[in-house]
Design an enzyme around this catalytic site. Structure first.
Site, PDB file in Angstrom:
ATOM      1  N   ASP A 181      12.249 -15.162   2.247  1.00  0.00           N
ATOM      2  CA  ASP A 181      12.059 -14.190   3.320  1.00  0.00           C
ATOM      3  C   ASP A 181      13.083 -14.524   4.401  1.00  0.00           C
ATOM      4  O   ASP A 181      12.981 -15.541   5.081  1.00  0.00           O
ATOM      5  CB  ASP A 181      10.637 -14.295   3.859  1.00  0.00           C
ATOM      6  CG  ASP A 181      10.334 -13.243   4.920  1.00  0.00           C
ATOM      7  OD1 ASP A 181      11.287 -12.756   5.569  1.00  0.00           O
ATOM      8  OD2 ASP A 181       9.145 -12.934   5.125  1.00  0.00           O
ATOM      9  N   LYS A 205      12.436  -5.490  11.754  1.00  0.00           N
ATOM     10  CA  LYS A 205      12.793  -6.517  12.720  1.00  0.00           C
ATOM     11  C   LYS A 205      14.287  -6.453  13.050  1.00  0.00           C
ATOM     12  O   LYS A 205      14.769  -5.447  13.559  1.00  0.00           O
ATOM     13  CB  LYS A 205      12.358  -7.879  12.185  1.00  0.00           C
ATOM     14  CG  LYS A 205      10.920  -7.922  11.661  1.00  0.00           C
ATOM     15  CD  LYS A 205       9.875  -7.454  12.660  1.00  0.00           C
ATOM     16  CE  LYS A 205       8.446  -7.800  12.270  1.00  0.00           C
ATOM     17  NZ  LYS A 205       7.935  -7.185  11.042  1.00  0.00           N
ATOM     18  N   TYR A 240       4.082 -16.646   7.104  1.00  0.00           N
ATOM     19  CA  TYR A 240       3.721 -15.470   7.890  1.00  0.00           C
ATOM     20  C   TYR A 240       2.314 -15.022   7.496  1.00  0.00           C
ATOM     21  O   TYR A 240       1.954 -14.994   6.313  1.00  0.00           O
ATOM     22  CB  TYR A 240       4.734 -14.354   7.643  1.00  0.00           C
ATOM     23  CG  TYR A 240       4.304 -12.986   8.094  1.00  0.00           C
ATOM     24  CD1 TYR A 240       3.896 -12.758   9.405  1.00  0.00           C
ATOM     25  CD2 TYR A 240       4.294 -11.922   7.204  1.00  0.00           C
ATOM     26  CE1 TYR A 240       3.478 -11.499   9.820  1.00  0.00           C
ATOM     27  CE2 TYR A 240       3.895 -10.655   7.604  1.00  0.00           C
ATOM     28  CZ  TYR A 240       3.486 -10.459   8.912  1.00  0.00           C
ATOM     29  OH  TYR A 240       3.076  -9.214   9.308  1.00  0.00           O
ATOM     30  N   ARG A 264      11.242  10.285  -4.218  1.00  0.00           N
ATOM     31  CA  ARG A 264      10.613   8.987  -4.459  1.00  0.00           C
ATOM     32  C   ARG A 264      11.504   8.130  -5.349  1.00  0.00           C
ATOM     33  O   ARG A 264      11.645   6.933  -5.151  1.00  0.00           O
ATOM     34  CB  ARG A 264       9.225   9.153  -5.106  1.00  0.00           C
ATOM     35  CG  ARG A 264       8.632   7.834  -5.582  1.00  0.00           C
ATOM     36  CD  ARG A 264       7.176   7.942  -5.990  1.00  0.00           C
ATOM     37  NE  ARG A 264       6.881   9.092  -6.810  1.00  0.00           N
ATOM     38  CZ  ARG A 264       7.133   9.204  -8.128  1.00  0.00           C
ATOM     39  NH1 ARG A 264       7.744   8.206  -8.761  1.00  0.00           N
ATOM     40  NH2 ARG A 264       6.799  10.296  -8.778  1.00  0.00           N
TER      41      ARG A 264
END
Length: 381
Positions: free
Chosen positions: A175, A200, A103, A50
């Site tokens: 973004d 993406k 978005y 982690r």
């Protein structure tokens, strides 16, 4: 000699051949824990995955290089990256400015989660610098930009808005998912943090979910890394490996996405069934000059409105054969969707509500002629 061409960085940054075996591809370190060199003694900086994993570290170094930043951080999803960033830099009573056509996931996070936490927000057209300036309050801590926006492909002048944010003592976050670091590098234009859904274009093959933050501020990078470890929504080693694999071909894929999109736009413009095409590569697009200045090319995302409204939009989404009906973007395959009922359904009834006649497509890297033919047959009544 220093090599800093984008395609070279995508293939080599953070990805030296494995010291033990000579493997030219970063191994998948599918492990949760690491043997320590004594109590409290880390072995090459690793103790628990982690906190740090060599495969993820390679991806984070690569992402930082591609965005020309000093620190990259990889997350389990784009929304995990957004949430970690906002929880790092915002407190109850703060204010954030978001795009007027943000978005849907970002809008939902800000309006449904952070608003309940005492954070106020305003959504404004960020292609209008005066509107951004007017939205700033003394409590504003973040100006959040998408450019191009999702789904209307509006363009923000990153350099200008970064200056407006900084004059107000606020962070400027961009973004960069739609453009990818190949087409646009916001940090070099003055932004403080770049956000990606690596699902993406960076991943590029619709086989991995991930997110990323990249910053040019080392101190902010340390704070983000603390929260990344504390909150724990990190990218796993296999997901990191898949994203690294995708990033290697980002440049050549984006060239093809952009070229195919231009063919598609040429076919849609002037079609009797289409009332408007949203694409920053069009001379008629209000943000074309800004996009031309800050982007390498105009990308693979296209939106358009149909004259006969929602019924025609839904029918078209059902009729395509090469374009797959799906709620993502940026993969090698072409996708089509109805934002009002799909990706942006969360904006219904709000000032950010998407018009029902709108169709959004993610133009893939198939034959451009086949993509044009598919859309034209789907537009037939």
């Amino acid at each position: 000699m220093k090599f800093d061409g984008f395609e070279t960085l995508a293939i080599h940054a953070g990805q030296e051949p494995d010291a033990g075996t000579g493997a030219v591809v970063v191994p998948i370190y599918q492990t949760s824990t690491y043997a320590q060199d004594g109590v409290g003694g880390l072995r090459q900086g690793y103790e628990y995955s982690r906190t740090g994993n060599p495969t993820r570290a390679a991806l984070e170094e690569c992402l930082a290089a591609l965005e020309d930043g000093v620190r990259g951080l990889a997350f389990a999803s784009g929304m995990a990256a957004e949430d970690t960033l906002l929880r790092t830099v915002l407190s109850p009573g703060d204010h954030i400015v978001i795009p007027g056509d943000a978005y849907g996931g970002t809008f939902r996070l800000v309006s449904k989660v952070f608003e309940r936490w005492g954070v106020s927000w305003d959504a404004v057209d960020q292609s209008d610098n005066d509107a951004v300036r007017a939205a700033i309050r003394p409590q504003t801590k973040v100006v959040w930009t998408e450019t191009p926006t999702n789904p209307l492909l509006n363009i923000t002048d990153i350099e200008a808005v970064a200056q407006i944010a900084h004059d107000a003592g606020a962070l400027h976050v961009v973004d960069n998912t739609f453009a990818s670091p190949y087409l646009q590098r916001p940090l070099t234009l003055g932004a403080d943090v770049v956000v990606h859904s690596t699902t993406k274009y960076l991943g590029g093959h619709s086989d991995v979910v991930g997110g990323a933050l990249v910053t040019s501020d080392a101190e902010l990078g340390e704070r983000l890394a603390f929260h990344q470890n504390t909150m724990g929504a990190v990218a796993g080693p296999f997901d990191s490996w898949l994203t690294l694999r995708g990033a290697k071909t980002l440049g050549v894929r984006m060239d093809r996405h952009s070229a195919n999109a231009e063919k598609v736009v040429a076919a849609l413009e002037g079609h009797p069934a289409v009332s408007h095409v949203y694409y920053p590569g069009l001379d008629s697009h209000p943000g074309h000059k800004v996009a031309e200045r800050q982007m390498r090319s105009f990308g693979g995302m296209v939106s358009f409105s149909l004259r006969d409204g929602e019924k025609a939009a839904l029918k078209m989404c059902e009729r395509t054969q090469v374009f797959t009906l799906g709620e993502s973007l940026g993969g090698v395959e072409s996708l089509i969707e109805h934002p009002g009922r799909m990706t942006h359904a969360s904006t219904a009834g709000s000032p950010l509500e998407v018009s029902a006649d709108l169709v959004r497509i993610s133009v893939g890297i198939e034959s451009g002629d086949d993509l044009v033919a598919d859309l034209l047959q789907a537009l037939e009544s």
